[in-house]
Design an enzyme around this catalytic site. Structure first.
Site, short mmCIF file in Angstrom:
data_model
loop_
_atom_site.label_atom_id
_atom_site.label_comp_id
_atom_site.label_asym_id
_atom_site.label_seq_id
_atom_site.Cartn_x
_atom_site.Cartn_y
_atom_site.Cartn_z
N GLY A 231 0.83 -1.21 0.00
CA GLY A 231 0.00 0.00 0.00
C GLY A 231 0.85 1.25 0.00
O GLY A 231 2.05 1.19 -0.29
N ASN A 232 0.26 2.35 0.29
CA ASN A 232 1.01 3.60 0.39
C ASN A 232 0.40 4.49 1.47
O ASN A 232 -0.60 4.12 2.08
CB ASN A 232 1.07 4.31 -0.97
N ARG A 233 1.01 5.65 1.71
CA ARG A 233 0.64 6.46 2.86
C ARG A 233 -0.53 7.40 2.60
O ARG A 233 -0.85 8.23 3.44
CB ARG A 233 1.84 7.30 3.31
#
Ligand SMILES: Cc1cc2nc3c(=O)[nH]c(=O)nc-3n(C[C@H](O)[C@H](O)[C@H](O)COP(=O)(O)O)c2cc1C
Length: 435
Positions: A231-233
């Site tokens: 995923g990412n932030r």
């Protein structure tokens, strides 16, 4: 404008008295049609006093005026609030067992807006969702309910959007609806403002009234196995702020929501996605009827080549796994290609989260990205561990494909969203000269 205000039998019926006041104070002629259940929440006397018209929910009252036909024929806008689960079901199946459902069947080309309110379980029930889908497919504007405290101690999606939000959405819908040939023209108030062009309009018709804006928000998640993902932030805050700003500017707003940490504003249509491939499919589908597409979601460039159907186990007798990645499709580029191939009149806005390095600074990378993607506007921000993602503030530079001067915007994510929506409105009004 002649408005029919249908009121369903939900606890939020009392809030609709404020909505009625907003309509009448704006000079509209409103006939209220409560359902029988609605009259158990708010009495007929309230609706009659506030609207200045007699109120009934039966097709057998005032039969000499043929109410069950006339009200639908004469209406220029029908608003139903709160739209109960029952009312959505009756409208979707074409029932005509009271004055309100008769009127909905007689509506013809008249724009119809429904603002649902109910407990979360009722709203999320597949039967209700199918009814909403049916109504939307027939051209009815069904708002998303707001999230928050419900009748009891529970909370979740299901609250009636605030009367001001319903009013704005209703006015935007009416302004966007052009009468078909032979149909009676709308009252001059909305028409005159539209004909006078955008410069005369702001106080009455919001700048994006009648337009559909699709916004992607949040971060995609690429599964590795049933419990893990890459995923990412991204928190979704900037995309949600854009959706809210577009809604305020009068647009019909569709949010393609990847993983987000913030609630969706009331009145926005939501399509949930998880992976980049799901987002691609949803974006291409949504773009087909969108005037503006804003791709603000953080989309994974790569996904695991293989997704394990079972949890990948840590084992002493087997070597640790190596994750091979494959490239995800370039959704922004594809949207531009599809638009150009279809000669579609559409503004496409990309977002670039860049970091500078020895090979170039953030703006150099962004300009190269704009050339590659060929979108109309690119909103650029510098990202890093404590920059942008999850924060409440942002600082961006808006680059344009036409090479015009870069425009800076900073402040809260709502401030940045307002600046981006203002820029989009300006681009659209330059592209389409006033009628
Ligand atoms: C106190 C109370 C609150 C209710 N609130 C809602 C509501 O918010 N949404 C809803 O769909 N139904 C609600 N209901 C159920 C509806 O009143 C019921 O389904 C009714 O048949 C709706 O009729 P109508 O769609 O003709 O207005 C509520 C019922 C009660 C007794």
């Amino acid at each position: 404008m002649r408005i029919v205000l249908g009121v369903g039998g939900g606890i939020a019926a009392y809030k609709v008295a404020s909505l009625l006041r907003l309509f009448t104070e704006a000079g509209h002629d409103v006939t209220v049609i409560p359902t029988e259940a609605a009259t158990r929440f708010v009495g007929v006397a309230t609706w009659e006093a506030l609207s200045g018209h007699p109120v009934s929910n039966s097709v057998f009252d005032a039969v000499h005026t043929v109410n069950h036909v006339r009200l639908g024929h004469e209406a220029e806008l029908i608003v139903v609030a709160p739209a109960t689960a029952d009312l959505l079901a009756r409208a979707a199946t074409g029932q005509a067992d009271d004055l309100l459902t008769n009127t909905l069947l007689m509506a013809g080309d008249c724009p119809v807006l429904m603002a649902p309110a109910m407990h979360t379980e009722m709203w999320q029930h597949p039967a209700t969702q199918a009814n909403v889908e049916t109504l939307r497919s027939r051209g009815v504007t069904v708002l998303e309910p707001a999230s928050g405290r419900l009748t009891g101690a529970d909370s979740g999606p299901g609250r009636l959007p605030e009367p001001e939000a319903i009013f704005t959405a209703a006015m935007a819908l009416a302004a966007a609806t052009v009468p078909s040939a032979g149909a009676p023209a709308a009252e001059p108030d909305v028409d005159a403002v539209l004909a006078a062009g955008p410069s005369a309009a702001p106080s009455v018709v919001p700048p994006l009234a009648g337009l559909t804006v699709t916004v992607s928000a949040g971060g995609t998640r690429e599964p590795l196995d049933p419990v893990r993902f890459l995923g990412n932030r991204s928190s979704g805050k900037q995309g949600v702020a854009l959706a809210a700003a577009a809604l305020e500017a009068g647009a019909r707003v569709r949010l393609l929501a990847a993983h987000m940490e913030v609630p969706v504003p009331a009145g926005v249509e939501v399509v949930q996605v998880e992976t980049a491939l799901e987002l691609r499919k949803a974006a291409l589908h949504a773009a087909a009827d969108s005037n503006v597409v804003i791709m603000a979601a953080a989309v994974a460039d790569f996904r695991p080549a293989d997704v394990s159907g079972t949890k990948i186990k840590k084992r002493d007798d087997v070597a640790d796994p190596v994750i091979n990645l494959v490239r995800n499709p370039d959704i922004l580029r594809e949207l531009v290609e599809v638009r150009d191939a279809a000669s579609r009149d559409q503004l496409i806005v990309g977002f670039a989260a860049e970091t500078g390095d020895a090979g170039g600074d953030v703006l150099e990378y962004a300009r190269a990205k704009l050339r590659r993607k060929a979108c109309d506007l690119l909103v650029v921000n510098q990202v890093g561990r404590d920059l942008v993602f999850g924060e409440d503030t942002n600082s961006v530079v808006i680059l344009s494909r036409d090479g015009s001067e870069p425009q800076e915007a900073s402040g809260s994510k709502s401030d940045v969203a307002a600046a981006v929506i203002d820029r989009i409105s300006a681009e659209l009004s330059r592209a389409v000269p006033p009628a």
